[in-house]
Design an enzyme around this catalytic site. Structure first.
Site: not given
Ligand code: ADQ
Length: 514
Positions: A190, A398
């Site tokens: 992720h 991110d």
């Protein structure tokens, strides 16, 4: 949120909608005798006694896939016990079985707070200077992965296919293989996968790379992450590439492919549309009066660039004195991982920056930056996003960033706000129509805020509708469905051949992407 990636407990609470559940069940059909899906994640929260699912979009998609495959969800209970679990605790809820393990305080410290969050997380986010490696933590990380593998093996059936989530569990497939498990095993990462030069700084990085070869399929958020991982395997280990997606070494072969995670777009858009009546949304709207709202939502994490963003807002006020008193910046940032020292330091730094800017620039009746640390329901967040003129999403790094996607989904199509987006968030590769900025350049971010506030309705609508189209199409159901389709295709034991085909949309979307 149920699954740990967000780290926000209870984030985005919402009840699973029956109609949507049905719709997804149609997408990943279950044939009689279909193989079972086993999802493994660091944290698992069992739905409460009322049967209500406590879930964000990601957890909803996984739960739907689990229901469609009568699946099993395995992971840490979130509890710390005096003695480690050897047997998982099993709970059946409808079609899904939950199996959870307790950890000891030492396990939690070494596996979770230590190696996963103090060594791996900073390195994966390119923050080499913050990475604290300790051999004891690494041993704890391996120990917990081994214990999970032992416990999970007792529950596995020969035709199960297994989907492991995130950096806490990278060695799990290797531990399972050592116990003789031959099932298909996929992994989704992720967070960013850094360039080999960066990961190479971590002691023992070649061991971490080697265990990835025990997965049949590895999903990353972006093509760049997939390239970095493939390059790492080739350059560090001497593996060889099998085009287009494969990497092989010592008789093992894995595939690495980007599957950008999506959101439950329709649910968020409809929550935003109905949110106007909510007390907190009404109260915020009233308190704003004529002021424009600039809004950010993040876990309190150094990867999110919160103090840097506050300084960029300060720069905006300095460069645009006419805007003082006419805009409010709302930063929502619930604390996370507060037991990790770097997070406590960040909390102090944010408070100092906030106090300084509000003290310097504030006036009686106007506080430039409002800062709140609570978690809010999905409905409230969607409502706040809808009344914001600007969504300021400027992480320093991110994997994807779901907040950017949620902001877009929540907008009023007739009068949408503007998204300002860091070029270092995975989502920037899907949404070039946002105002893309370098979050390290406060002058650039300040200029983008001015541009966003001045943008014509026509330009806002054009940018928004392109982004909305992308996000609606590549939503979270597409993501789960596309990954499972490929795991079925690439799985090594052939068991997953019994898993039903995903729908044509998902399949064609995926091939369009790849
Ligand atoms: P995170 O680092 O947690 O996730 P993000 O993708 O933004 O980051 O997800 C945060 C989620 O928590 C969003 O759904 C957001 O709405 C919710 N949230 C945040 N603050 C909240 C609050 N105060 N109240 C309620 N909800 C809140 C990791 C990776 C990301 C990747 C995701 C999913 O770091 O890069 O996008 O996993 O793969």
């Amino acid at each position: 949120m149920i699954l740990n990636p967000t780290g926000v407990q209870g984030a985005g609470l919402r009840e699973l909608d029956r109609t949507q559940r049905g719709a997804f069940a149609n997408k990943v059909l279950v044939r009689p005798g279909a193989a079972r899906l086993v999802v493994v994640s660091n944290r698992v929260t069992i739905p409460d006694a009322s049967g209500k699912a406590v879930a964000g979009g990601l957890a909803v998609a996984l739960k739907e896939a689990l229901e469609a495959h009568k699946g099993l969800w395995f992971g840490w209970s979130g509890r710390v016990a005096v003695r480690p679990s050897t047997q998982p605790q099993i709970t059946d809820k409808g079609a899904v079985q939950y199996a959870v393990m307790d950890l000891t305080a030492q396990d939690r410290q070494e596996y979770y707070s230590g190696f996963a969050n103090r060594a791996l997380w900073p390195i994966m986010h390119y923050r080499i200077g913050l990475s604290e490696f300790s051999r004891a933590d690494y041993a704890g990380y391996q120990r917990v992965n081994r214990a999970f593998a032992h416990a999970l093996t007792q529950l596995l059936r020969p035709d199960d296919f297994i989907w492991v989530h995130d950096y806490h569990l990278m060695p799990l497939a290797s531990e399972l293989r050592a116990l003789g498990v031959t099932n298909s095993i996929g992994y989704f990462h992720h967070i960013p996968w850094p360039a080999p030069e960066v990961l190479g700084v971590l002691p023992g990085c070649s061991k971490l790379l080697r265990v990835m070869l025990d997965y049949d399929l590895i999903g990353t958020q972006t093509e760049r992450d997939a390239d970095n991982l493939r390059r790492g395997l080739i350059e560090e280990l001497g593996a060889f590439a099998i085009r287009p997606l494969g990497v092989a070494l010592d008789g093992k072969r894995t595939r690495v492919k980007a599957f950008p995670i999506g959101i439950d777009y329709d649910a968020l858009a409809s929550a935003a549309e109905k949110s106007g009546a909510h007390r907190l949304v009404r109260q915020t709207r009233r308190s704003l009066g004529e002021r424009s709202l600039i809004m950010s939502v993040d876990r309190l994490d150094y990867s999110k660039g919160i103090p840097e963003r506050m300084e960029a807002f300060e720069r905006f006020l300095l460069a645009n004195p006419d805007q003082c008193g006419r805009v409010t910046f709302l930063q929502i940032a619930p604390t996370s991982r507060s037991e990790v020292p770097e997070y406590a330091l960040l909390s102090r730094a944010v408070n100092q920056t906030l106090g300084r800017i509000n003290g310097d620039k504030g006036e009686p009746g106007w506080i430039p930056i409002q800062y709140v640390t609570s978690a809010y329901s999905r409905n409230v967040l969607a409502g706040l996003f809808r009344i914001a003129r600007v969504g300021l999403v400027t992480p320093l790094r991110d994997g994807m960033n779901l907040v950017a996607k949620e902001f877009v989904a929540a907008q009023n199509p007739k009068d949408p706000g503007v998204l300002i987006l860091s070029r270092f968030a995975g989502v920037a590769q899907q949404l070039p129509q946002a105002l893309i900025v370098n979050p390290n350049d406060k002058f650039e971010v300040a200029d983008a805020i001015r541009r966003a506030l001045d943008m014509s309705l026509e330009e806002r609508c054009a940018r928004w509708s392109a982004m909305a189209g992308t996000l609606r199409r590549w939503d979270v159901r597409w993501w789960a469905s596309a990954f499972l389709r490929d795991l079925r295709q690439y799985g090594q034991n052939g068991a997953a051949q019994h898993v039903a085909e995903p729908d044509q949309d998902a399949a064609s979307s995926q091939s369009a992407k790849s």
